[in-house]
Design a protein around this motif. Sequence first.
Motif, mmCIF file in Angstrom:
data_model
loop_
_atom_site.group_PDB
_atom_site.id
_atom_site.type_symbol
_atom_site.label_atom_id
_atom_site.label_comp_id
_atom_site.label_asym_id
_atom_site.label_seq_id
_atom_site.Cartn_x
_atom_site.Cartn_y
_atom_site.Cartn_z
ATOM 1 N N LEU A 58 0.847 -1.126 0.109
ATOM 2 C CA LEU A 58 -0.122 0.005 0.056
ATOM 3 C C LEU A 58 0.938 1.367 0.019
ATOM 4 C CD1 LEU A 58 -2.761 -1.226 2.538
ATOM 5 C CD2 LEU A 58 -2.905 -0.852 0.231
ATOM 6 N N ARG A 59 2.063 1.195 0.520
ATOM 7 C CA ARG A 59 2.784 2.425 0.836
ATOM 8 C C ARG A 59 4.136 2.384 0.142
ATOM 9 N NH1 ARG A 59 0.095 7.036 2.948
ATOM 10 N NH2 ARG A 59 -1.603 6.148 4.380
ATOM 11 N N LEU A 60 4.998 1.422 0.365
ATOM 12 C CA LEU A 60 6.354 0.965 -0.180
ATOM 13 C C LEU A 60 6.388 1.237 -1.814
ATOM 14 C CD1 LEU A 60 9.449 1.117 0.505
ATOM 15 C CD2 LEU A 60 9.083 -1.455 1.003
ATOM 16 N N ALA A 61 5.532 0.234 -2.362
ATOM 17 C CA ALA A 61 5.712 -0.066 -3.810
ATOM 18 C C ALA A 61 5.757 1.310 -4.632
ATOM 19 C CB ALA A 61 4.190 -0.937 -4.130
ATOM 20 N N SER A 62 4.800 2.258 -4.330
ATOM 21 C CA SER A 62 4.808 3.380 -5.183
ATOM 22 C C SER A 62 6.088 4.267 -5.102
ATOM 23 C CB SER A 62 3.597 4.400 -4.929
ATOM 24 O OG SER A 62 3.566 4.788 -3.428
ATOM 25 N N SER A 63 6.379 4.382 -3.773
ATOM 26 C CA SER A 63 8.028 4.866 -3.404
ATOM 27 C C SER A 63 9.051 4.028 -4.272
ATOM 28 C CB SER A 63 8.274 5.168 -2.164
ATOM 29 O OG SER A 63 9.161 5.988 -1.768
ATOM 30 N N ARG B 78 24.044 2.607 -3.953
ATOM 31 C CA ARG B 78 22.806 2.303 -4.240
ATOM 32 C C ARG B 78 21.402 2.152 -3.056
ATOM 33 N NH1 ARG B 78 25.209 -2.048 -6.168
ATOM 34 N NH2 ARG B 78 24.503 -4.160 -5.245
ATOM 35 N N VAL B 79 22.045 1.486 -2.171
ATOM 36 C CA VAL B 79 21.110 1.270 -0.869
ATOM 37 C C VAL B 79 20.903 2.393 -0.307
ATOM 38 C CG1 VAL B 79 20.944 -0.134 1.120
ATOM 39 C CG2 VAL B 79 21.949 -1.291 -1.067
ATOM 40 N N ASP C 98 17.900 7.232 1.575
ATOM 41 C CA ASP C 98 17.749 8.813 1.704
ATOM 42 C C ASP C 98 16.391 9.046 0.710
ATOM 43 O OD1 ASP C 98 20.054 9.206 2.849
ATOM 44 O OD2 ASP C 98 21.334 9.497 1.216
ATOM 45 N N HIS C 99 15.881 8.245 -0.311
ATOM 46 C CA HIS C 99 14.755 8.578 -0.939
ATOM 47 C C HIS C 99 13.732 8.271 -0.331
ATOM 48 C CE1 HIS C 99 11.788 8.210 -4.089
ATOM 49 N NE2 HIS C 99 11.613 7.030 -3.806
ATOM 50 N N LEU C 100 13.601 7.219 0.798
ATOM 51 C CA LEU C 100 12.466 6.884 1.302
ATOM 52 C C LEU C 100 12.454 7.755 2.383
ATOM 53 C CD1 LEU C 100 12.992 2.639 1.592
ATOM 54 C CD2 LEU C 100 11.395 4.059 0.137
ATOM 55 N N ALA C 101 13.483 8.262 3.239
ATOM 56 C CA ALA C 101 13.351 9.026 4.140
ATOM 57 C C ALA C 101 12.890 10.377 3.870
ATOM 58 C CB ALA C 101 14.756 9.248 4.888
ATOM 59 N N SER C 102 13.137 10.768 2.580
ATOM 60 C CA SER C 102 12.251 12.107 2.108
ATOM 61 C C SER C 102 11.103 11.995 1.498
ATOM 62 C CB SER C 102 13.535 12.898 1.140
ATOM 63 O OG SER C 102 13.348 11.985 -0.120
#
Length: 299
Positions: A105-110, A280-281, A286-290
Amino acid sequence: MDKIDRMRAFALVAQNASFTLAAQRLGRSSRLVSKYVADLEEALGVQLLNRTTRSVSLTDAGTTYLAMCEPLLDGFDEMEEAVRNAQTSLRGVIRISAPTGFGSLRLASSLAAFVEKHTEVEIDLNLSDRRVSIIEEGLDLAIRIGPTRDSSLKMRRLGPMPLIVCASPAYFERAGVPAHPSALATHECILDGNMSDPALWRFDVDGNEVTVHVNGRLQANAPAASARLAAAGVAVARCPAYTVADALRSGELVELFAEYRVTPYVVAALFPQNRRLTTRVRALIDHLASDDLICNAGA
């Protein structure tokens, strides 16, 4: 034969307690991996692994050597990737574990937004409501919600996750509306099988933490299942906000004790203490945190 290959073979055998699994991870034959480890032991003049027909375990010397060679291997990998990425875009596979509902529900789109930006990165997303072992499963990181019990893991906070106590209008019509958190002790509640003590629910009452011992015939280890059971009118549930947001908006579920919410859970990225993050990780974390979708996961 390169010493790095020998060290990597040994480390994978030790981490997986298996020559076969190590060979699969390396893309080599078990016989070749066994030769790598034997050659390393001969060069060092010590036995690193105890081998039987059924098991593989570390000797004392092996434990010491593993603790020292793991950061060296991680540093070597990071150095190579940094040099490559200095001239090119991020590339490679990132293996992730996440809870089923949150991942869907949340992670996939990010993650979709991340791979759209970094076209040479591949994502291997494994969804499970059990707490998988990052090292044993060969994962780069795990996304988890709630308390972290594994001290061998590092944590990067991504955002808050409120816990919502709720039930359906049908349940309230049948059982009545509890006026105070303490009244939940006499209501049917759905227990969360992921918790070490699922029958203890905590609330913030006038600045003090109050613990209520709840009871229930239903227990589930997936928050989405608890939310659906609550919507069916069978009991009161306590769920992460993302699982009930739509049902609350539609009126299918009604929140209880919003003024008594405890400190929310944390959505976190976890990774091994002794492993340096690849470029890359680190970029993904960083992407997920922002990402507002992650950081405001309870909205």
